[in-house]
Design an enzyme around this catalytic site. Structure first.
Site, PDB file in Angstrom:
ATOM      1  N   ASP A 175       0.785  -1.241   0.000  1.00 26.53           N
ATOM      2  CA  ASP A 175       0.000   0.000   0.000  1.00 26.53           C
ATOM      3  C   ASP A 175       0.818   1.293   0.000  1.00 26.53           C
ATOM      4  O   ASP A 175       0.491   2.244   0.723  1.00 26.53           O
ATOM      5  CB  ASP A 175      -0.951   0.009   1.200  1.00 26.53           C
ATOM      6  N   ASP A 199      -4.803  -0.764  -1.636  1.00 25.10           N
ATOM      7  CA  ASP A 199      -6.205  -0.620  -1.271  1.00 25.10           C
ATOM      8  C   ASP A 199      -6.916  -0.130  -2.526  1.00 25.10           C
ATOM      9  O   ASP A 199      -6.433   0.792  -3.198  1.00 25.10           O
ATOM     10  CB  ASP A 199      -6.362   0.403  -0.146  1.00 25.10           C
ATOM     11  N   HIS A 234     -10.677   0.642  -3.083  1.00 31.45           N
ATOM     12  CA  HIS A 234     -12.007   0.647  -2.499  1.00 31.45           C
ATOM     13  C   HIS A 234     -13.068   1.245  -3.419  1.00 31.45           C
ATOM     14  O   HIS A 234     -12.807   2.247  -4.110  1.00 31.45           O
ATOM     15  CB  HIS A 234     -12.006   1.476  -1.214  1.00 31.45           C
ATOM     16  N   HIS A 274     -17.378   2.045   0.546  1.00 29.05           N
ATOM     17  CA  HIS A 274     -16.750   0.975   1.323  1.00 29.05           C
ATOM     18  C   HIS A 274     -17.117   1.075   2.797  1.00 29.05           C
ATOM     19  O   HIS A 274     -17.211   2.174   3.367  1.00 29.05           O
ATOM     20  CB  HIS A 274     -15.229   1.018   1.160  1.00 29.05           C
ATOM     21  N   HIS A 325     -10.683   6.910   1.400  1.00 29.53           N
ATOM     22  CA  HIS A 325      -9.301   6.836   0.917  1.00 29.53           C
ATOM     23  C   HIS A 325      -9.174   5.747  -0.137  1.00 29.53           C
ATOM     24  O   HIS A 325      -9.952   4.793  -0.164  1.00 29.53           O
ATOM     25  CB  HIS A 325      -8.334   6.545   2.067  1.00 29.53           C
ATOM     26  N   LYS A 355      -6.730  -4.997  -3.251  1.00 26.12           N
ATOM     27  CA  LYS A 355      -7.503  -5.569  -2.153  1.00 26.12           C
ATOM     28  C   LYS A 355      -8.556  -4.564  -1.693  1.00 26.12           C
ATOM     29  O   LYS A 355      -8.541  -3.399  -2.088  1.00 26.12           O
ATOM     30  CB  LYS A 355      -6.591  -5.943  -0.990  1.00 26.12           C
ATOM     31  N   CYS A 360      -1.827  -2.735   7.784  1.00 24.88           N
ATOM     32  CA  CYS A 360      -1.809  -3.623   6.623  1.00 24.88           C
ATOM     33  C   CYS A 360      -0.514  -4.419   6.490  1.00 24.88           C
ATOM     34  O   CYS A 360      -0.536  -5.564   6.024  1.00 24.88           O
ATOM     35  CB  CYS A 360      -2.085  -2.812   5.354  1.00 24.88           C
TER      36      CYS A 360
END
Length: 229
Positions: A13, A53, A55, A59, A96, A121, A169
């Protein structure tokens, strides 16, 4: 890689929204680890992976999706959508890393041309996924990535994890790698955490080590298996 096995580098990330100065969820000094990670990318890992990430706008981890909830200070209990007996408690965050926005992209300082793969993810709006392997639900597994299968298909035996954030993470990804049976290392000086206190950093390290993750530095001998010709 060598007679010792094959190693993968997993960069967690390193995205615009997680980095100062303008990231929506900036990790203090998060951008500063890019040079160290680029040095790792120069090593002949059998597989070099970055995670993101990724999203949707609605989310479940976004405080904006919950009435009267605030980012950073409010919590939310997420239930496995296929098994009400499994739950996950999570902090709620500012919006985010929304798909197809600049904040979702890997930072420009990262030498992405050396990557073999990007794993996205957190795409399922119903569940949180700190780990690059997927959410913590296991009965049944929900919205998992193909990271474990990808590593096995490549014959990987050792996984080296770095990136953001050390206490979320990175920790979850390293612990899941160890649970999947890989010899796993977290490279602490190629990570940054949200909680920068000494107590918080030590607690994260202890939790990883409890699950079989070995915490090392950039100069540690464990990386010799990658440096070896």
């Amino acid at each position: 890689m060598t007679s010792q096995g094959k190693a993968a580098l997993v960069i967690v990330d390193l995205q615009n929204d997680f980095c100062p100065p303008n990231g929506a969820l900036a990790v203090p000094s998060g951008r500063d680890i890019a040079p160290a990670i680029n040095k790792l990318l120069a090593l002949p890992f059998a597989l070099k992976i970055a995670t993101r990430d990724f999203h949707p706008r609605d989310h479940v981890s976004f405080a904006s999706q919950h009435a009267e909830k605030q980012p950073f200070t409010s919590n939310h209990t997420i239930t496995n959508p296929e098994n009400s007996q499994e739950t996950q408690e999570t902090v709620l965050w500012p919006d985010h890393c929304v798909q197809d926005t600049p904040g979702c992209e890997l930072i420009p300082e990262l030498e992405t041309s050396k990557l073999h793969l990007i794993v996205d993810k957190g795409q399922d709006k119903r569940v949180e996924s700190y780990s690059a392997f997927g959410p913590p639900f296991r009965s049944p597994r929900v919205s998992m990535t193909r990271l474990a299968a990808t590593l096995r298909e490549a014959g990987i035996t050792h996984v080296f994890v770095c990136g953001l954030a050390w206490d979320f993470c990175v920790k979850a990804t390293a612990i899941d790698a160890a649970k999947e049976g890989f010899t796993t290392y977290a490279i602490h000086d190629a990570c940054r955490g949200i909680d920068r206190s000494a107590k918080g950093s030590v607690a994260t390290r202890e939790e990883m080590e409890k699950h079989g993750v070995r915490v090392i530095g950039l100069d540690s001998g464990e990386l010799d298996m990658v440096r070896a010709p």
